[in-house]
Design a protein around this motif. Sequence first.
Motif: not given
Length: 231
Positions: A46-55, A117-122, A138-143
Amino acid sequence: MLSAFNDAFSLLETLDSNLLEIVIVSLHVSISALVIGCVLGMPLGALVAIQNFPGRQIVIVILNSLMGVPTVIVGVAIYLLLSRTGPLGDLNWLFTPKGMILAQSVLTTPLIAALTRQIIEDGWRIHGETMSALRLPIAAKLKWLVWDCRFSLSIALLAGFARAISEVGAVMIVGGNIDRVTRTMTTAIALETSKGDLPLALALGMVLLGIVLLANLLTSVIKSFAERRYG
């Protein structure tokens, strides 16, 4: 062949103690690995799905690649970690259910993370702008996203469970296939077939197939219920 099937059904009807012990060990190890995989994999995905970070793309490629990693490689790696000369040797988990749970967790976690990641990204594509406008942490978004995609995430759970319950290579290496200790359905099927004890192998195969079919049926029922109720 007919005699072997008759003997297999007899083992199932009489609830053979050896068969039951093997099934219980399998379920204990697989469900424990599934829980660990969900606890670690779902937040990571879920974190990888919504966050933009290097790498980020590298992380996605790694997660997707680990979904298909050969299980025997994982088994050997965990074996080396848990051996007496390994960094985790003091735990004495080699040839124990705990070591098998660790090996299966290594297999299920990246699979669940990649699917999550794929499901949350959708879901993020649909609700991301609204959440960003509301300046939610971020915690609220993920929840919120996990709750909104909870029925779709059942597919990730099913995939993780199927990966764990059907595993043979890693648990054979790490667990040792010890009778009444670390023998699972898949390792027992392989052993009993090689020994020529087809009734027990067939009975275990029927139980394994029944568990997988039941898990699939439960997932389908949950998704159908969600579609009818929530659209």
